[in-house]
Motif scaffolding. Structure first.
Motif, PDB file in Angstrom:
ATOM      1  N   GLU A  95       0.995  -1.219  -0.213  1.00 29.89           N
ATOM      2  CA  GLU A  95      -0.028  -0.136   0.139  1.00 29.89           C
ATOM      3  C   GLU A  95       1.071   1.704   0.123  1.00 29.89           C
ATOM      4  O   GLU A  95      -0.102   2.090  -0.612  1.00 29.89           O
ATOM      5  CB  GLU A  95      -0.575  -0.057   1.096  1.00 29.89           C
ATOM      6  CG  GLU A  95      -2.416  -1.000   0.687  1.00 29.89           C
ATOM      7  CD  GLU A  95      -3.170  -0.846   2.613  1.00 29.89           C
ATOM      8  OE1 GLU A  95      -3.152  -0.240   3.533  1.00 29.89           O
ATOM      9  OE2 GLU A  95      -3.617  -2.104   3.003  1.00 29.89           O
ATOM     10  N   LEU A  96       2.084   0.878   0.530  1.00 26.64           N
ATOM     11  CA  LEU A  96       2.812   2.304   0.953  1.00 26.64           C
ATOM     12  C   LEU A  96       3.710   2.488  -0.747  1.00 26.64           C
ATOM     13  O   LEU A  96       3.475   4.275  -0.680  1.00 26.64           O
ATOM     14  CB  LEU A  96       4.060   1.750   1.986  1.00 26.64           C
ATOM     15  CG  LEU A  96       4.881   3.284   1.568  1.00 26.64           C
ATOM     16  CD1 LEU A  96       3.767   4.526   2.724  1.00 26.64           C
ATOM     17  CD2 LEU A  96       5.833   3.264   2.823  1.00 26.64           C
ATOM     18  N   HIS A  97       4.249   1.957  -1.062  1.00 21.56           N
ATOM     19  CA  HIS A  97       4.955   1.959  -2.146  1.00 21.56           C
ATOM     20  C   HIS A  97       3.738   1.419  -3.480  1.00 21.56           C
ATOM     21  O   HIS A  97       3.874   1.708  -4.433  1.00 21.56           O
ATOM     22  CB  HIS A  97       6.296   1.495  -2.113  1.00 21.56           C
ATOM     23  CG  HIS A  97       6.647   1.577  -1.480  1.00 21.56           C
ATOM     24  ND1 HIS A  97       7.476   2.435  -1.599  1.00 21.56           N
ATOM     25  CD2 HIS A  97       7.521   0.228  -0.314  1.00 21.56           C
ATOM     26  CE1 HIS A  97       8.184   1.941  -0.465  1.00 21.56           C
ATOM     27  NE2 HIS A  97       8.390   0.901   0.425  1.00 21.56           N
ATOM     28  N   ASN A  98       2.486   2.311  -3.337  1.00 16.58           N
ATOM     29  CA  ASN A  98       2.067   1.648  -4.519  1.00 16.58           C
ATOM     30  C   ASN A  98       1.779   0.648  -5.695  1.00 16.58           C
ATOM     31  O   ASN A  98       2.033   0.310  -6.176  1.00 16.58           O
ATOM     32  CB  ASN A  98       2.085   2.597  -5.155  1.00 16.58           C
ATOM     33  CG  ASN A  98       0.385   3.002  -6.046  1.00 16.58           C
ATOM     34  OD1 ASN A  98      -0.916   2.812  -5.814  1.00 16.58           O
ATOM     35  ND2 ASN A  98       0.522   4.364  -7.434  1.00 16.58           N
ATOM     36  N   LEU A 101       6.780  -3.822  -6.724  1.00 15.58           N
ATOM     37  CA  LEU A 101       7.107  -5.102  -5.835  1.00 15.58           C
ATOM     38  C   LEU A 101       8.616  -4.180  -5.915  1.00 15.58           C
ATOM     39  O   LEU A 101       9.788  -4.791  -4.462  1.00 15.58           O
ATOM     40  CB  LEU A 101       6.693  -6.005  -6.759  1.00 15.58           C
ATOM     41  CG  LEU A 101       6.037  -6.428  -6.993  1.00 15.58           C
ATOM     42  CD1 LEU A 101       5.842  -7.753  -8.039  1.00 15.58           C
ATOM     43  CD2 LEU A 101       4.674  -6.801  -5.334  1.00 15.58           C
ATOM     44  N   LYS A 102       9.400  -3.801  -6.401  1.00 15.33           N
ATOM     45  CA  LYS A 102      10.770  -4.028  -6.406  1.00 15.33           C
ATOM     46  C   LYS A 102      11.333  -2.937  -5.372  1.00 15.33           C
ATOM     47  O   LYS A 102      12.202  -3.351  -4.291  1.00 15.33           O
ATOM     48  CB  LYS A 102      11.680  -2.756  -7.524  1.00 15.33           C
ATOM     49  CG  LYS A 102      12.839  -2.581  -7.864  1.00 15.33           C
ATOM     50  CD  LYS A 102      13.043  -1.758  -8.694  1.00 15.33           C
ATOM     51  CE  LYS A 102      15.001  -1.659  -8.909  1.00 15.33           C
ATOM     52  NZ  LYS A 102      15.926  -1.363 -10.177  1.00 15.33           N
ATOM     53  N   ASN A 103      10.460  -1.894  -5.136  1.00 10.95           N
ATOM     54  CA  ASN A 103      10.933  -1.162  -3.013  1.00 10.95           C
ATOM     55  C   ASN A 103      10.144  -1.463  -2.107  1.00 10.95           C
ATOM     56  O   ASN A 103      11.146  -1.975  -0.708  1.00 10.95           O
ATOM     57  CB  ASN A 103       9.564   0.413  -3.152  1.00 10.95           C
ATOM     58  CG  ASN A 103      10.601   0.914  -4.412  1.00 10.95           C
ATOM     59  OD1 ASN A 103      10.740   1.371  -4.674  1.00 10.95           O
ATOM     60  ND2 ASN A 103       9.429   1.884  -5.162  1.00 10.95           N
ATOM     61  N   VAL A 104       9.903  -2.489  -2.411  1.00 15.14           N
ATOM     62  CA  VAL A 104       9.080  -3.554  -1.425  1.00 15.14           C
ATOM     63  C   VAL A 104      10.297  -4.910  -0.916  1.00 15.14           C
ATOM     64  O   VAL A 104      10.661  -5.076   0.372  1.00 15.14           O
ATOM     65  CB  VAL A 104       8.336  -4.450  -1.657  1.00 15.14           C
ATOM     66  CG1 VAL A 104       7.151  -5.889  -0.487  1.00 15.14           C
ATOM     67  CG2 VAL A 104       6.954  -3.501  -1.475  1.00 15.14           C
ATOM     68  N   LEU A 105      10.374  -4.935  -2.389  1.00 13.41           N
ATOM     69  CA  LEU A 105      12.071  -6.276  -2.119  1.00 13.41           C
ATOM     70  C   LEU A 105      13.839  -5.441  -1.241  1.00 13.41           C
ATOM     71  O   LEU A 105      14.079  -6.022  -0.455  1.00 13.41           O
ATOM     72  CB  LEU A 105      12.395  -6.924  -3.598  1.00 13.41           C
ATOM     73  CG  LEU A 105      10.896  -6.915  -4.397  1.00 13.41           C
ATOM     74  CD1 LEU A 105      11.807  -7.713  -5.858  1.00 13.41           C
ATOM     75  CD2 LEU A 105      10.962  -8.516  -3.781  1.00 13.41           C
ATOM     76  N   ILE A 106      13.555  -4.231  -1.474  1.00 14.54           N
ATOM     77  CA  ILE A 106      14.452  -3.185  -1.033  1.00 14.54           C
ATOM     78  C   ILE A 106      14.307  -3.130   0.056  1.00 14.54           C
ATOM     79  O   ILE A 106      15.586  -3.346   1.441  1.00 14.54           O
ATOM     80  CB  ILE A 106      14.511  -1.936  -1.745  1.00 14.54           C
ATOM     81  CG1 ILE A 106      15.063  -2.447  -3.588  1.00 14.54           C
ATOM     82  CG2 ILE A 106      15.364  -0.855  -0.804  1.00 14.54           C
ATOM     83  CD1 ILE A 106      14.670  -1.202  -4.759  1.00 14.54           C
ATOM     84  N   TYR A 107      12.262  -2.439   0.766  1.00 15.53           N
ATOM     85  CA  TYR A 107      12.849  -2.555   2.183  1.00 15.53           C
ATOM     86  C   TYR A 107      13.007  -4.429   2.969  1.00 15.53           C
ATOM     87  O   TYR A 107      13.908  -3.959   3.964  1.00 15.53           O
ATOM     88  CB  TYR A 107      10.839  -2.476   2.388  1.00 15.53           C
ATOM     89  CG  TYR A 107      10.596  -2.627   3.598  1.00 15.53           C
ATOM     90  CD1 TYR A 107      10.852  -1.453   4.431  1.00 15.53           C
ATOM     91  CD2 TYR A 107      10.167  -3.640   3.652  1.00 15.53           C
ATOM     92  CE1 TYR A 107      10.247  -1.315   5.638  1.00 15.53           C
ATOM     93  CE2 TYR A 107       9.492  -3.247   5.587  1.00 15.53           C
ATOM     94  CZ  TYR A 107      10.069  -2.358   6.240  1.00 15.53           C
ATOM     95  OH  TYR A 107       9.049  -2.529   7.733  1.00 15.53           O
ATOM     96  N   PHE A 108      12.283  -5.428   2.583  1.00 18.91           N
ATOM     97  CA  PHE A 108      12.499  -6.327   3.127  1.00 18.91           C
ATOM     98  C   PHE A 108      14.572  -6.792   3.168  1.00 18.91           C
ATOM     99  O   PHE A 108      14.637  -7.228   4.201  1.00 18.91           O
ATOM    100  CB  PHE A 108      12.319  -7.481   2.855  1.00 18.91           C
ATOM    101  CG  PHE A 108      10.478  -7.631   2.883  1.00 18.91           C
ATOM    102  CD1 PHE A 108       9.977  -8.265   4.195  1.00 18.91           C
ATOM    103  CD2 PHE A 108       9.368  -6.908   2.180  1.00 18.91           C
ATOM    104  CE1 PHE A 108       9.032  -8.392   4.689  1.00 18.91           C
ATOM    105  CE2 PHE A 108       8.798  -7.151   3.242  1.00 18.91           C
ATOM    106  CZ  PHE A 108       8.301  -7.446   4.411  1.00 18.91           C
ATOM    107  N   GLU A 109      15.243  -5.881   1.692  1.00 21.55           N
ATOM    108  CA  GLU A 109      16.553  -6.674   2.113  1.00 21.55           C
ATOM    109  C   GLU A 109      17.311  -5.637   3.054  1.00 21.55           C
ATOM    110  O   GLU A 109      17.981  -5.758   3.563  1.00 21.55           O
ATOM    111  CB  GLU A 109      16.790  -6.611   0.891  1.00 21.55           C
ATOM    112  CG  GLU A 109      18.521  -6.738   0.891  1.00 21.55           C
ATOM    113  CD  GLU A 109      19.066  -6.534  -1.415  1.00 21.55           C
ATOM    114  OE1 GLU A 109      20.253  -7.048  -0.523  1.00 21.55           O
ATOM    115  OE2 GLU A 109      18.436  -6.793  -1.625  1.00 21.55           O
ATOM    116  N   GLU A 110      17.119  -4.092   3.526  1.00 21.36           N
ATOM    117  CA  GLU A 110      17.107  -3.073   4.217  1.00 21.36           C
ATOM    118  C   GLU A 110      16.714  -3.516   5.653  1.00 21.36           C
ATOM    119  O   GLU A 110      17.960  -3.578   6.752  1.00 21.36           O
ATOM    120  CB  GLU A 110      16.781  -2.207   3.643  1.00 21.36           C
ATOM    121  CG  GLU A 110      17.699  -1.364   2.559  1.00 21.36           C
ATOM    122  CD  GLU A 110      16.811  -0.267   1.695  1.00 21.36           C
ATOM    123  OE1 GLU A 110      16.084   0.894   2.279  1.00 21.36           O
ATOM    124  OE2 GLU A 110      17.620   0.141   1.277  1.00 21.36           O
TER     125      GLU A 110
END
Length: 130
Positions: A95-98, A101-110
């Motif tokens: 929801e936050l990143h509209n 998926l790429k931003n979600v992947l980066i979030y979980f990695e960081e």
């Protein structure tokens, strides 16, 4: 020489499962037990079903201890998803990143040191219905 000795009702149930089960594993194991009851050797059964002798013996052992429930593959096999405990967090990040998926992947990695590919995330979303 080891054979499975079946009662008449068990033979009928196994033949029914062999003919009508949608699960290939159940059909194969049912047929194996019926053939063993008909006095086919383990060596022959192993070559028919293209498994080892030990696998046939395990099928026999599980049939003796569990019965019909031993025919299907047990739950919990295969690789477990890395995101199992993060369902709510994945939903919030989508929801936050509209739904990028790429931003979600980066979030979980960081944030969690979880490195997964885009396809894995897509499969997780499909399975969980997010």
């Amino acid at each position: 020489m080891r054979y499975v000795t079946l009662k008449e009702e068990e033979v009928l149930v196994l033949e029914h499962l062999y003919q009508n089960s949608p699960n290939n594993t159940v059909r194969k194991r049912s047929q194996c037990l019926v053939l063993s009851h008909q006095r086919h050797k383990i060596k022959d059964l192993a070559s028919i079903f293209k498994v080892s002798r030990r696998t046939i013996e395990r099928w026999f052992d599980s049939w003796a201890s569990v019965g019909v429930d031993s025919l299907a593959i047990s739950e919990g096999r295969g690789a477990k998803t890395l995101l199992k405990d993060y369902t709510e967090e994945v939903s919030k990040q989508l929801e936050l990143h509209n739904r990028n998926l790429k931003n979600v992947l980066i979030y979980f990695e960081e944030q969690h040191n979880i490195v997964i590919c885009k396809k894995t995330l897509q499969n997780f979303l499909k399975v969980t219905g997010l």
